[in-house]
Design a protein around this motif. Structure first.
Motif, short mmCIF file in Angstrom:
data_model
loop_
_atom_site.label_atom_id
_atom_site.label_comp_id
_atom_site.label_asym_id
_atom_site.label_seq_id
_atom_site.Cartn_x
_atom_site.Cartn_y
_atom_site.Cartn_z
N TYR A 159 62.44 -27.18 115.49
CA TYR A 159 63.76 -26.51 115.88
C TYR A 159 64.16 -26.86 117.22
O TYR A 159 63.50 -26.19 118.50
N ASN A 160 65.34 -26.51 117.21
CA ASN A 160 66.36 -26.53 118.48
C ASN A 160 66.55 -25.12 118.98
O ASN A 160 66.70 -24.60 117.63
N MET A 161 66.76 -24.70 119.83
CA MET A 161 66.45 -23.38 120.13
C MET A 161 67.69 -22.85 120.95
O MET A 161 68.20 -23.86 121.87
N GLY A 162 68.46 -22.29 121.08
CA GLY A 162 69.72 -21.66 121.15
C GLY A 162 69.46 -20.86 122.28
O GLY A 162 69.38 -19.20 121.24
N TRP A 163 70.32 -19.76 123.48
CA TRP A 163 70.09 -18.67 123.68
C TRP A 163 72.35 -18.42 123.12
O TRP A 163 72.87 -19.34 123.70
N PHE A 164 72.53 -17.21 122.86
CA PHE A 164 73.83 -16.72 122.60
C PHE A 164 74.11 -15.46 123.41
O PHE A 164 72.72 -14.94 123.49
N HIS A 165 75.21 -15.15 123.59
CA HIS A 165 76.07 -13.53 124.27
C HIS A 165 77.06 -13.41 123.04
O HIS A 165 77.62 -14.18 122.99
N GLU A 209 78.60 -16.34 121.24
CA GLU A 209 78.89 -17.76 122.39
C GLU A 209 77.84 -18.32 122.75
O GLU A 209 77.45 -17.65 123.10
N LEU A 210 77.37 -19.28 122.65
CA LEU A 210 76.44 -20.38 122.79
C LEU A 210 76.58 -20.61 124.14
O LEU A 210 77.84 -20.94 124.81
N VAL A 211 75.43 -20.39 124.86
CA VAL A 211 75.48 -20.24 126.08
C VAL A 211 74.35 -21.03 127.02
O VAL A 211 74.80 -21.90 127.85
N GLU A 242 80.78 -10.56 134.46
CA GLU A 242 81.32 -10.99 133.37
C GLU A 242 79.54 -11.68 132.34
O GLU A 242 80.39 -12.50 131.18
N ASP A 243 77.95 -11.60 132.99
CA ASP A 243 77.48 -11.90 131.87
C ASP A 243 76.93 -11.02 130.93
O ASP A 243 76.23 -11.11 130.49
N THR A 244 77.73 -9.83 131.42
CA THR A 244 76.90 -9.00 130.54
C THR A 244 77.02 -8.50 129.24
O THR A 244 78.29 -9.40 128.99
N ALA A 245 75.99 -8.81 128.37
CA ALA A 245 75.89 -9.33 126.73
C ALA A 245 75.00 -8.19 126.20
O ALA A 245 74.25 -8.27 127.01
N VAL A 246 74.91 -8.79 125.33
CA VAL A 246 73.46 -8.97 124.56
C VAL A 246 73.94 -10.57 124.38
O VAL A 246 74.42 -11.52 123.42
N ASP A 297 73.33 -30.62 115.37
CA ASP A 297 73.90 -30.70 116.68
C ASP A 297 73.57 -29.66 117.07
O ASP A 297 74.11 -28.31 116.84
N TYR A 298 72.31 -29.65 118.33
CA TYR A 298 72.24 -28.32 118.34
C TYR A 298 72.43 -27.95 119.98
O TYR A 298 73.32 -26.69 120.37
N ARG A 299 73.73 -28.86 120.08
CA ARG A 299 75.29 -28.16 120.77
C ARG A 299 76.24 -27.11 119.74
O ARG A 299 76.72 -26.10 120.15
N SER A 300 76.06 -27.11 118.43
CA SER A 300 77.05 -26.62 117.60
C SER A 300 76.02 -25.41 116.32
O SER A 300 75.01 -25.13 117.03
N ALA A 301 77.10 -24.04 117.19
CA ALA A 301 76.26 -23.25 116.77
C ALA A 301 76.05 -22.74 114.91
O ALA A 301 75.86 -21.89 114.36
N ALA A 302 77.10 -23.62 114.47
CA ALA A 302 77.07 -23.41 113.09
C ALA A 302 75.71 -23.67 112.62
O ALA A 302 75.65 -23.48 111.56
N GLY A 303 74.69 -24.72 113.07
CA GLY A 303 73.72 -24.58 112.70
C GLY A 303 72.82 -24.23 112.88
O GLY A 303 71.36 -23.51 112.32
N TYR A 304 72.74 -22.91 113.39
CA TYR A 304 71.49 -22.33 113.84
C TYR A 304 71.72 -20.89 112.76
O TYR A 304 72.32 -20.18 112.35
N ASP A 305 69.84 -20.76 112.45
CA ASP A 305 69.42 -20.27 110.62
C ASP A 305 69.43 -19.19 110.83
O ASP A 305 69.46 -17.94 110.61
N TYR A 306 68.17 -18.60 112.16
CA TYR A 306 67.29 -18.33 112.24
C TYR A 306 67.96 -17.14 114.00
O TYR A 306 67.98 -17.59 114.88
#
Length: 124
Positions: free
Chosen positions: A32-38, A46-48, A89-93, A104-113
């Motif tokens: 899996y590609n892995m991402g962190w969003f806030h 937003e994908l960070v 401004e980094d304050t977020a969940v 595409d790991y850079r696209s938010a649309a691909g994240y399922d879990y």
């Protein structure tokens, strides 16, 4: 199926550091590609930062480039987000998410879990 559990959030002063962890279940974590969003109050998620399934490529939003580092430990089924020089401004969940390796790991649309999120609060 992948289940994700984040940890490591909290309250920190501006200029400080935090390390977020995301533990994944399942034997296919390394595919899996892995991402962190806030997501800040009143704003869209937003994908960070993101990392490809093979760990060879990373992506950072302009707002965190040079301050945040994403990395993964596949034997431990864990992905991390090291955050430094934190700003109010980094304050977020912050949410951890997983996407199939063919996406595409850079696209938010691909994240399922998704994990349940962890709160990061940066005081000025």
């Amino acid at each position: 199926q992948v289940q994700l559990v984040e940890s490591g959030g909290g309250l920190v002063q501006a200029g400080g550091s935090l390390r977020l962890s995301c533990a994944a279940s399942g034997r296919t974590f390394r595919s899996y590609n892995m991402g962190w969003f806030h997501q800040a109050p009143g704003k869209e998620r937003e994908l960070v930062a993101a990392i490809r399934w093979n760990g060879l490529s990373t992506f950072y939003a302009n707002s965190v480039k040079g301050r945040f580092t994403i990395f993964r430990d596949d034997p431990k089924n864990t992905v991390f987000l090291q955050m430094s020089s934190l700003k109010p401004e980094d304050t977020a969940v912050y949410y951890c998410a997983a996407a199939p390796g063919y996406s595409d790991y850079r696209s938010a649309a691909g994240y399922d879990y998704w994990g349940q999120g962890t709160q990061v609060t940066v005081s000025s």
